[in-house]
Design an enzyme around this catalytic site. Structure first.
Site, mmCIF file in Angstrom:
data_model
loop_
_atom_site.group_PDB
_atom_site.id
_atom_site.type_symbol
_atom_site.label_atom_id
_atom_site.label_comp_id
_atom_site.label_asym_id
_atom_site.label_seq_id
_atom_site.Cartn_x
_atom_site.Cartn_y
_atom_site.Cartn_z
ATOM 1 N N GLY A 45 29.131 -27.012 22.048
ATOM 2 C CA GLY A 45 27.886 -26.925 21.290
ATOM 3 C C GLY A 45 26.906 -27.967 21.797
ATOM 4 O O GLY A 45 26.415 -27.838 22.907
ATOM 5 N N SER A 112 32.088 -28.265 28.355
ATOM 6 C CA SER A 112 30.695 -28.068 28.014
ATOM 7 C C SER A 112 30.181 -29.291 27.247
ATOM 8 O O SER A 112 30.365 -30.417 27.712
ATOM 9 C CB SER A 112 30.578 -26.776 27.216
ATOM 10 O OG SER A 112 29.279 -26.305 27.245
ATOM 11 N N TRP A 113 29.598 -29.128 26.070
ATOM 12 C CA TRP A 113 29.235 -30.323 25.291
ATOM 13 C C TRP A 113 30.442 -31.246 25.122
ATOM 14 O O TRP A 113 30.317 -32.472 25.136
ATOM 15 C CB TRP A 113 28.670 -29.946 23.916
ATOM 16 C CG TRP A 113 28.760 -31.102 22.969
ATOM 17 C CD1 TRP A 113 29.607 -31.235 21.919
ATOM 18 C CD2 TRP A 113 28.003 -32.317 23.052
ATOM 19 N NE1 TRP A 113 29.429 -32.471 21.328
ATOM 20 C CE2 TRP A 113 28.453 -33.146 21.997
ATOM 21 C CE3 TRP A 113 27.005 -32.792 23.905
ATOM 22 C CZ2 TRP A 113 27.926 -34.416 21.772
ATOM 23 C CZ3 TRP A 113 26.487 -34.057 23.693
ATOM 24 C CH2 TRP A 113 26.947 -34.852 22.630
ATOM 25 N N ASP A 268 29.224 -20.105 36.435
ATOM 26 C CA ASP A 268 28.852 -20.615 35.115
ATOM 27 C C ASP A 268 27.330 -20.680 35.044
ATOM 28 O O ASP A 268 26.706 -21.505 35.717
ATOM 29 C CB ASP A 268 29.483 -22.007 34.951
ATOM 30 C CG ASP A 268 29.248 -22.605 33.580
ATOM 31 O OD1 ASP A 268 28.278 -22.196 32.924
ATOM 32 O OD2 ASP A 268 30.033 -23.486 33.185
ATOM 33 N N HIS A 296 31.571 -19.666 32.241
ATOM 34 C CA HIS A 296 31.580 -20.918 31.488
ATOM 35 C C HIS A 296 32.790 -21.119 30.580
ATOM 36 O O HIS A 296 33.242 -22.234 30.398
ATOM 37 C CB HIS A 296 30.304 -20.960 30.639
ATOM 38 C CG HIS A 296 30.100 -22.233 29.880
ATOM 39 N ND1 HIS A 296 29.874 -23.429 30.512
ATOM 40 C CD2 HIS A 296 30.087 -22.501 28.552
ATOM 41 C CE1 HIS A 296 29.718 -24.382 29.597
ATOM 42 N NE2 HIS A 296 29.848 -23.845 28.405
#
Ligand code: STX
Length: 315
Positions: A45, A112-113, A268, A296
């Protein structure tokens, strides 16, 4: 060579809630072996929350896996709140949780985050990190945010991009993150709901090499979209609350001694390989795996193979 898959589904052996200050309370859970080697999973996120399959990247005989919903999302409360919600609050929450669980050091796993938060944590508290497993590398540089929400991914997904633009009046389209922040916090429930759905569906549309209609449905639901969109947008208009652009890669020396695996999908579109490549160049000791045929998400077969291989290697 054998292709590795996820470990079987597993239920937590314990779950709980932890007050972390500023009125925030976090949901957390533990699964695997209570006597196993500690690991913590950092979701994406920000604002994405924990999902059950996140437990399956770890051999349950070997690991004691801690998962938690970051401030304001999933089962943490107050839901979708932006008050006292920054990268540095989350770093402190990890310390509060680690101490609460009497863990001296843990493997930190994040995509990711989650990879950005893992790096921020490891650069602040390196003594408490035994290993790092990172995928879909995201460091929230201006160029990365511009790619995602202004001019970049829009060239690969022009159809989904039209729906992302729709809630924003023409005059606000030079600064889409700023315009979305105003919509998402406008106080008008209809505007907020439409903006949250459009923000969330845009991101859901670009995550995987192969489209996933079920994921799009989940991302469109109010019960997911509001926290995801508000928290992401709040972090991104604030540059991730870093003191300078590029901080996480510039400060790599602080955590460079920690054994690490970096997994990145070639295709990605959410967090393009450029960032993982820059991290690899700054941190040549880390085991860098550029997967030739994935996007991703952590659910793509080639990414699962590398991620499970990474935790198996560290058990
Ligand atoms: N956000 C990148 C990220 O961390 C810009 C992310 N994107 N989608 C996710 O995380 C989930 C699939 C985990 C919700």
């Amino acid at each position: 060579m054998e292709t590795r898959s996820l470990y079987p589904p597993v239920d937590p052996y314990r779950s709980g809630r932890l007050a972390v200050g500023d009125g925030h309370e976090l949901y957390f859970e533990e699964c695997g072996n209570p006597e196993g080697k500690p690991a913590v999973f950092l979701h994406g996120g920000p604002g994405g929350g924990v999902r059950p399959h996140y437990r399956q990247y770890f051999d349950p005989e070997a690991w004691r896996v801690v998962l938690f919903d970051q401030r304001g999302c999933g089962r943490s409360t107050p839901w979708a709140s932006l008050e006292a919600n920054t990268t540095w609050h989350l770093v402190r929450d990890m310390e509060t949780l680690r101490e609460h669980l009497a863990i001296s050091s843990w493997l930190v796993f994040g995509g990711s985050w989650g990879s950005a938060l893992a790096l921020a944590y490891a650069q602040t508290h390196p003594e408490h990190v035994s290993e790092l497993v990172l995928y879909g590398i995201f460091t929230l540089r201006r160029s990365e945010l511009r790619w995602l929400y202004q001019d970049g991914a829009s060239h690969v997904f022009p159809d989904a991009w039209e729906d992302f633009l729709a809630p924003v009046p023409e005059a606000g389209r030079d600064d889409l993150m700023g315009s979305y922040m105003r919509l998402l916090t406008s106080g008008d429930p209809d505007l907020e709901r439409e903006a949250a759905r459009a923000w969330s569906v845009w991101e859901g549309s670009i995550l995987s090499l192969i489209p996933d209609p079920l994921r799009l449905k989940r991302f469109a639901r109010d019960a997911f979209a509001r926290a995801f969109a508000r928290i992401e947008c709040h972090y991104f208009v604030n540059g991730g609350f870093f003191s300078r652009d590029g901080q996480l890669i510039d400060d790599i020396d602080r955590c460079r001694h920690i054994p690490a695996v970096i997994v990145q999908g070639r295709y990605d579109v959410c967090t393009p390989a450029r960032t993982a490549w820059d991290l690899h160049r700054a941190w040549p000791e880390a085991d860098f795996r550029l997967v030739p045929d994935t996007g991703h998400t952590a659910l793509e077969p080639g990414n699962i193979h590398e991620l499970v291989g990474a935790t198996d290697g560290f058990r």
